[in-house]
Design a protein around this motif. Sequence first.
Motif, PDB file in Angstrom:
ATOM      1  N   MET A  20       8.655  -9.635  -1.677  1.00  0.00           N
ATOM      2  CA  MET A  20       9.050  -8.880  -2.529  1.00  0.00           C
ATOM      3  C   MET A  20       7.901  -8.466  -2.937  1.00  0.00           C
ATOM      4  N   LEU A  21       7.667  -6.880  -3.650  1.00  0.00           N
ATOM      5  CA  LEU A  21       6.516  -6.515  -3.539  1.00  0.00           C
ATOM      6  C   LEU A  21       5.991  -6.166  -5.068  1.00  0.00           C
ATOM      7  N   LYS A  22       5.227  -6.359  -5.782  1.00  0.00           N
ATOM      8  CA  LYS A  22       4.618  -6.489  -7.026  1.00  0.00           C
ATOM      9  C   LYS A  22       5.214  -4.895  -8.172  1.00  0.00           C
ATOM     10  N   LYS A  23       4.865  -5.400  -8.845  1.00  0.00           N
ATOM     11  CA  LYS A  23       5.558  -3.970  -9.425  1.00  0.00           C
ATOM     12  C   LYS A  23       4.372  -2.787  -9.913  1.00  0.00           C
ATOM     13  N   ILE A  24       3.002  -3.601  -9.417  1.00  0.00           N
ATOM     14  CA  ILE A  24       2.261  -1.800  -9.504  1.00  0.00           C
ATOM     15  C   ILE A  24       2.221  -1.446  -8.065  1.00  0.00           C
ATOM     16  N   ASP A  25       2.611  -2.351  -6.934  1.00  0.00           N
ATOM     17  CA  ASP A  25       2.781  -1.531  -5.915  1.00  0.00           C
ATOM     18  C   ASP A  25       3.856  -0.408  -5.755  1.00  0.00           C
ATOM     19  N   ARG A  26       5.189  -1.446  -6.078  1.00  0.00           N
ATOM     20  CA  ARG A  26       6.470  -0.611  -6.495  1.00  0.00           C
ATOM     21  C   ARG A  26       5.813   0.641  -7.106  1.00  0.00           C
ATOM     22  N   GLY A  27       5.372   1.121  -7.871  1.00  0.00           N
ATOM     23  CA  GLY A  27       4.464   2.288  -9.050  1.00  0.00           C
ATOM     24  C   GLY A  27       3.687   2.398  -8.361  1.00  0.00           C
ATOM     25  N   ALA A  28       2.895   2.488  -7.453  1.00  0.00           N
ATOM     26  CA  ALA A  28       2.193   3.072  -6.660  1.00  0.00           C
ATOM     27  C   ALA A  28       3.112   3.732  -5.244  1.00  0.00           C
ATOM     28  N   LEU A  29       3.812   3.440  -5.184  1.00  0.00           N
ATOM     29  CA  LEU A  29       4.641   3.415  -4.004  1.00  0.00           C
ATOM     30  C   LEU A  29       5.505   4.930  -4.347  1.00  0.00           C
ATOM     31  N   PHE A  30       6.341   4.684  -6.239  1.00  0.00           N
ATOM     32  CA  PHE A  30       6.806   5.835  -6.235  1.00  0.00           C
ATOM     33  C   PHE A  30       5.702   6.882  -6.977  1.00  0.00           C
ATOM     34  N   LEU A  31       4.812   6.365  -6.635  1.00  0.00           N
ATOM     35  CA  LEU A  31       4.019   7.526  -7.008  1.00  0.00           C
ATOM     36  C   LEU A  31       3.366   8.672  -6.296  1.00  0.00           C
ATOM     37  N   ALA A  32       3.443   7.543  -4.695  1.00  0.00           N
ATOM     38  CA  ALA A  32       3.450   8.526  -3.454  1.00  0.00           C
ATOM     39  C   ALA A  32       4.093   9.792  -2.824  1.00  0.00           C
ATOM     40  N   LYS A  33       5.498   9.402  -3.797  1.00  0.00           N
ATOM     41  CA  LYS A  33       6.828  10.458  -3.217  1.00  0.00           C
ATOM     42  C   LYS A  33       7.054  10.332  -4.221  1.00  0.00           C
ATOM     43  N   GLN A  34       6.155  10.653  -5.503  1.00  0.00           N
ATOM     44  CA  GLN A  34       6.890  11.588  -6.066  1.00  0.00           C
ATOM     45  C   GLN A  34       5.838  12.629  -7.063  1.00  0.00           C
ATOM     46  N   GLN A  35       4.987  12.234  -6.593  1.00  0.00           N
ATOM     47  CA  GLN A  35       3.731  12.955  -7.723  1.00  0.00           C
ATOM     48  C   GLN A  35       4.395  14.227  -7.876  1.00  0.00           C
ATOM     49  N   GLU A  36       4.587  14.766  -6.868  1.00  0.00           N
ATOM     50  CA  GLU A  36       4.618  16.558  -7.320  1.00  0.00           C
ATOM     51  C   GLU A  36       5.659  17.108  -9.084  1.00  0.00           C
ATOM     52  N   LEU A  37       6.475  15.454  -9.279  1.00  0.00           N
ATOM     53  CA  LEU A  37       7.162  15.383 -10.669  1.00  0.00           C
ATOM     54  C   LEU A  37       5.952  15.658 -12.168  1.00  0.00           C
TER      55      LEU A  37
END
Length: 275
Positions: free
Chosen positions: A1-18
């Motif tokens: 289970m990923l920590k919230k901060i790691d889930r957030g980092a994954l989201f930013l990696a995928k969606q940084q252009e937003l």
Amino acid sequence: MLKKIDRGALFLAKQQELFRCPNCHQKMSQKEKSLVCVNGHRFDLAKKGTLYFLDHQIKTEYDKEMFAPRGRMIRSGMYQPVIEKIADLMQTGNLLDVGCGEGSFLQQINQLKTNSVNIGFDIAKEGIYLASNQPFDAFWCVADLTNLPFADQSFDTILNIFSPSQYREFKRVMKPDGCVVKVVPQSGYLQELRATYHPDGEAYSNEAVIQRFTEELEIDHRERITYTFEIPEENRLDLLEMSPLEWQVSPEVKAGLAENPLKKITVDVEILKGH
């Protein structure tokens, strides 16, 4: 289970252009657990996987004591017909929830219509901290409505539920074929609560808010939804605490209503869709 901060980092990696920098309006890119713009402005993920985009602390009267009961009322089914209509009107894709509070509206909407990207923001960090516990895939941040930290033409739907608007920014971040779905309280909204809390209060009208929407955007749909909701027994005290209506109410009035809580409440809203 990923920590919230790691889930957030994954989201930013995928969606940084937003995202775009709220300080200099330049592009941003993800670096580890942060977003950094070309001019070096840096925004670090909190432990809860949220981002704080303000350059100063904001004190709001919206706190955990209000957000938690509000979330329970939303999940009790009080707004189900409204949520179903929003899901029907919105376009799937990238969804931005403006003034998302503790995230329950966005979570309930996603049970009916799943989006590839869900972002909710609010100026009250207490709401965003609670939203980070929502059991679905979304990204949450603290941001200023008048200076959105999002790139131009990024969102298919902008949700504006019981919250202020900033149409210049909405138009900037909305895709060319995107839409804004706004929910505005109408004259009968929570009338039983208002009659008890403010019996001498003036008649309630949001006509100016609706008029502004029609001036700023082309109207695709406009509908008034009115119904009475039977409040589950375990939620009757939540109703008293979920609204700013209670801020100026005397302790005696609150105590009286807590002893003999309302069993029914009127939901009366206007739903507008525009582009």
